[in-house]
Design an enzyme around this catalytic site. Structure first.
Site, PDB file in Angstrom:
ATOM      1  CE  LYS A  46      -1.173  -0.181   4.937  1.00 24.29           C
ATOM      2  NZ  LYS A  46      -0.333   0.635   5.529  1.00 24.29           N
TER       3      LYS A  46
ATOM      4  NE  ARG B 176      -2.779   1.451  13.236  1.00 26.23           N
ATOM      5  CZ  ARG B 176      -2.217   0.723  12.271  1.00 26.23           C
ATOM      6  NH1 ARG B 176      -2.263  -0.613  12.486  1.00 26.23           N
ATOM      7  NH2 ARG B 176      -1.061   1.374  12.032  1.00 26.23           N
TER       8      ARG B 176
ATOM      9  NE  ARG C  26       9.931  -4.758   5.498  1.00 28.88           N
ATOM     10  CZ  ARG C  26       8.731  -4.500   5.852  1.00 28.88           C
ATOM     11  NH1 ARG C  26       7.956  -3.621   5.198  1.00 28.88           N
ATOM     12  NH2 ARG C  26       8.469  -4.853   7.247  1.00 28.88           N
TER      13      ARG C  26
ATOM     14  NE  ARG D  14      10.845  -3.220   9.934  1.00 27.41           N
ATOM     15  CZ  ARG D  14       9.529  -2.836   9.729  1.00 27.41           C
ATOM     16  NH1 ARG D  14       9.656  -1.919   8.966  1.00 27.41           N
ATOM     17  NH2 ARG D  14       8.604  -2.901  10.350  1.00 27.41           N
TER      18      ARG D  14
ATOM     19  NE  ARG E 126       4.764  -6.253  11.707  1.00 23.73           N
ATOM     20  CZ  ARG E 126       5.813  -5.988  10.581  1.00 23.73           C
ATOM     21  NH1 ARG E 126       6.661  -6.839  10.389  1.00 23.73           N
ATOM     22  NH2 ARG E 126       5.499  -5.014   9.787  1.00 23.73           N
TER      23      ARG E 126
END
Length: 210
Positions: A33, A110, A145, A151, A162
């Site tokens: 997105k 959310r 990624r 990360r 997540r």
């Protein structure tokens, strides 16, 4: 008890008078997105706001409100919906002053209550763009990624947590806006340009103001 955040009165008259189109952008981590928002901004001149970025920027600013937000998050509590909405309102007013043609509110709402509060206090969203991607694809993209990002939260267990959080919290939002006839479910499995073609077709349909 969680710390509280002092709120000030915000004059929304300039924002309401501008009556520019507002689009909510919903999609899981790795749905692409962010890439699509960049392309929408380039084509339509809309302002892209991320509620998460606004929150992080306020904390980093060192303001009294930023310190209060830090205290809330460190206590393990959630930042109140009203406070997040205040940050969004303030950012929108600044953008309107600069001549914004409309808004992409990213990662928002959310939860259903957040969307309802936004729409009752500001104005209704024209559309909710939902970038729909299978969970396996999201896992694959995020792991890809992780190979370059370094990360800490890009590992298989954290990624699955997540995604689970995203799916459980966002499903009611998707259902709610679908029932109102405002949801555009975009299959975000294809190429960036193919997905953007679908986005453009839908944005062109609902507004001639852009």
């Amino acid at each position: 008890m969680a710390p509280t955040v002092e709120r000030k009165k915000i004059d929304l008259a300039p924002l309401k008078a501008a009556n520019v189109p507002i689009f909510f952008i919903v999609g899981g981590p790795g749905s692409g997105k962010g890439t699509q928002c960049d392309k929408i901004v380039a084509k339509y001149g809309l302002t892209h706001l991320s509620s998460g970025d606004l929150l992080r920027d306020e904390v980093k600013s060192g303001s009294p409100r930023g310190a209060q937000l830090t205290a809330i998050m460190e206590s393990g509590a959630l930042v109140p919906l009203e406070v997040v909405l205040d940050l969004v309102k303030e950012a929108m007013l600044i953008a309107i002053e600069k001549g914004s043609k409309g808004f992409l509110i990213d990662g928002y709402p959310r939860e259903v209550a957040q969307g309802q509060q936004f729409e009752s206090e500001i104005q209704e969203a024209k559309l909710v763009l939902f970038f729909d991607v299978a969970e396996e694809t999201l896992v694959k993209r995020l792991l890809g990624r992780a190979e370059t990002s370094g990360r800490a939260d890009d590992n298989i267990d954290t990624i699955k947590k997540r995604l689970h959080t995203f799916v459980t919290s966002t499903a009611p939002v998707v259902d709610y806006y679908e029932s109102k006839g405002k949801l555009v479910r975009i299959n975000a499995e294809g190429s960036v340009d193919d997905i953007f073609g679908v986005v453009v077709a839908n944005l062109d349909k609902v507004t001639s103001k852009i």
